[in-house]
Structure formats: C-alpha cells, structure tokens
Design an enzyme around this catalytic site. Sequence first.
Site, PDB file in Angstrom:
ATOM      1  N   MET A  88       0.798  -1.219   0.000  1.00  0.00           N
ATOM      2  CA  MET A  88       0.000   0.000   0.000  1.00  0.00           C
ATOM      3  C   MET A  88       0.831   1.270   0.000  1.00  0.00           C
ATOM      4  O   MET A  88       0.324   2.344  -0.295  1.00  0.00           O
ATOM      5  CB  MET A  88      -0.911   0.030   1.222  1.00  0.00           C
ATOM      6  CG  MET A  88      -1.934  -1.096   1.266  1.00  0.00           C
ATOM      7  SD  MET A  88      -3.033  -1.082  -0.162  1.00  0.00           S
ATOM      8  CE  MET A  88      -2.260  -2.343  -1.174  1.00  0.00           C
ATOM      9  N   GLY A  89       2.105   1.168   0.357  1.00  0.00           N
ATOM     10  CA  GLY A  89       2.918   2.374   0.422  1.00  0.00           C
ATOM     11  C   GLY A  89       4.222   2.134   1.148  1.00  0.00           C
ATOM     12  O   GLY A  89       4.656   0.993   1.333  1.00  0.00           O
ATOM     13  N   THR A  90       4.841   3.223   1.584  1.00  0.00           N
ATOM     14  CA  THR A  90       6.152   3.174   2.229  1.00  0.00           C
ATOM     15  C   THR A  90       6.089   3.916   3.554  1.00  0.00           C
ATOM     16  O   THR A  90       5.432   4.943   3.675  1.00  0.00           O
ATOM     17  CB  THR A  90       7.222   3.820   1.323  1.00  0.00           C
ATOM     18  OG1 THR A  90       7.229   3.143   0.060  1.00  0.00           O
ATOM     19  CG2 THR A  90       8.602   3.714   1.947  1.00  0.00           C
ATOM     20  N   LYS A 106       3.698   7.035   7.221  1.00  0.00           N
ATOM     21  CA  LYS A 106       3.338   6.121   6.140  1.00  0.00           C
ATOM     22  C   LYS A 106       2.664   6.906   5.030  1.00  0.00           C
ATOM     23  O   LYS A 106       1.648   7.579   5.256  1.00  0.00           O
ATOM     24  CB  LYS A 106       2.403   5.023   6.624  1.00  0.00           C
ATOM     25  CG  LYS A 106       2.029   4.044   5.500  1.00  0.00           C
ATOM     26  CD  LYS A 106       1.301   2.825   6.022  1.00  0.00           C
ATOM     27  CE  LYS A 106       1.066   1.827   4.883  1.00  0.00           C
ATOM     28  NZ  LYS A 106       0.441   0.582   5.357  1.00  0.00           N
ATOM     29  N   ASP A 200      -5.263  -9.569  11.851  1.00  0.00           N
ATOM     30  CA  ASP A 200      -4.013 -10.093  11.298  1.00  0.00           C
ATOM     31  C   ASP A 200      -2.939 -10.146  12.380  1.00  0.00           C
ATOM     32  O   ASP A 200      -1.859  -9.602  12.213  1.00  0.00           O
ATOM     33  CB  ASP A 200      -3.551  -9.213  10.131  1.00  0.00           C
ATOM     34  CG  ASP A 200      -2.493  -9.893   9.282  1.00  0.00           C
ATOM     35  OD1 ASP A 200      -2.351 -11.120   9.383  1.00  0.00           O
ATOM     36  OD2 ASP A 200      -1.784  -9.186   8.547  1.00  0.00           O
TER      37      ASP A 200
END
Length: 205
Positions: A88-90, A106, A200
């Site tokens: 989804m991203g960094t 993020k 999760d």
Amino acid sequence: SRGLGDVYKRQPCPHGPPSGLAGATVLTAMRKYHKYDDHTAGREGRTGEMTSSEMPPSGPDSQQPGDLPPGTVISGYQVERVLGRGGMGTVYLAANPNLQRPEALKILNAQASRDPDFRARFMREASLAASLDHPNIVTVHNRGETPEGDLWIAMQYVQGSDAHSESRNGRMSLTRAIHIISEVAKALDYLHARGLVHRDVKPAN
C-alpha cells in the site's frame, strides 16, 4: 498488510469489512518497532500498524526506485530514511515539523490514495485508531494528504524489531515469548472492549 491487519468495527459495515488496503492502514497505525532488554520488557508486545509486507529494508538507509530521498518535506514532515515498504505504500522515519521528534510517516501509493472507497475507509479507520489510548498500542498522531493527493498517516515511532525477526535470529526465549503474548493480549482485550477487531495478529505484525 494484505488483509490489512484490519482493525474494524464489529457492527456490520455497509461497504463490507476493510479491504486489504484499508486493513493495512490500521495495522500500520498500530505497529510498534521496539528494542528489548530486561529493563524495557514492560514495553514489549505492543500491537502495531506496520504490516507483514512492510519489513525493514535490507540495509540501513537503503533506497529503492520511487523512495523519497532524505530531506524531502511532506506536509511539513522531513523525511530521514525508509523504515519499511508494503503493497500500500512506504513508511519513513520523519521529523515532526512542530515538536522536533521522530515519527513513523506512512505514505500510501497513488493507486490506493485515488480509490474513493479506500479513501473513505482510510479516513474512518485512521480516526478510529487515533482514538485508542493504550500503552501497548502505537499512537496515531495525524493524517492527511499531499498536494498530489497521496494519503499519509503519522504515528509514534519506537525503534526496534518484531517478534518474527527476534525468533528467526535466535533471540526469543520461552519467558520472553510468554511476556510478549501477554502484552499483546492486553492490547487486544482493550480493542475488543471497544467493538474493534484486529484481523491479522502474527509475529511479523
């Protein structure tokens, strides 16, 4: 970071449960990197918002194509280095523009940021995560978007590792594992009492 670790309301959602995109956002918001020694054991076991796919880069300060270079300013936050990457991203280590402290920033990728349904879930879940107040849950400080429309979320940064890495490297004793499980359970009890579920839970998260 795929099922988005997903913290979500127990009540039925008209759009269904969070997607892997939305779930990852909340996981990141709840992720904790931590150091461990006999004096800081009480701080270990914090649940976290960085997902399993956002593992630390192979080397310190390693850059990959598309990463923001050190010194880049995003909504006032000055990027220092990459902490992890995910679908989804960094996540970057960045300096807070007002408080002069490091935070985990993020930044979601363009595909996720421009999806209307995901944007709505991101805003809702970031607000939910920001309302949490527990010593074993990483604090969400802020959220927003860049002038280009990329969504971002700023979280508490705690330096360290995760349970999966510690176990893989032979640093996970039975006593330590029991302690971590106990502390994570306290955080999950806190979430459940507020009608939230983390979907999760695993050592890498």
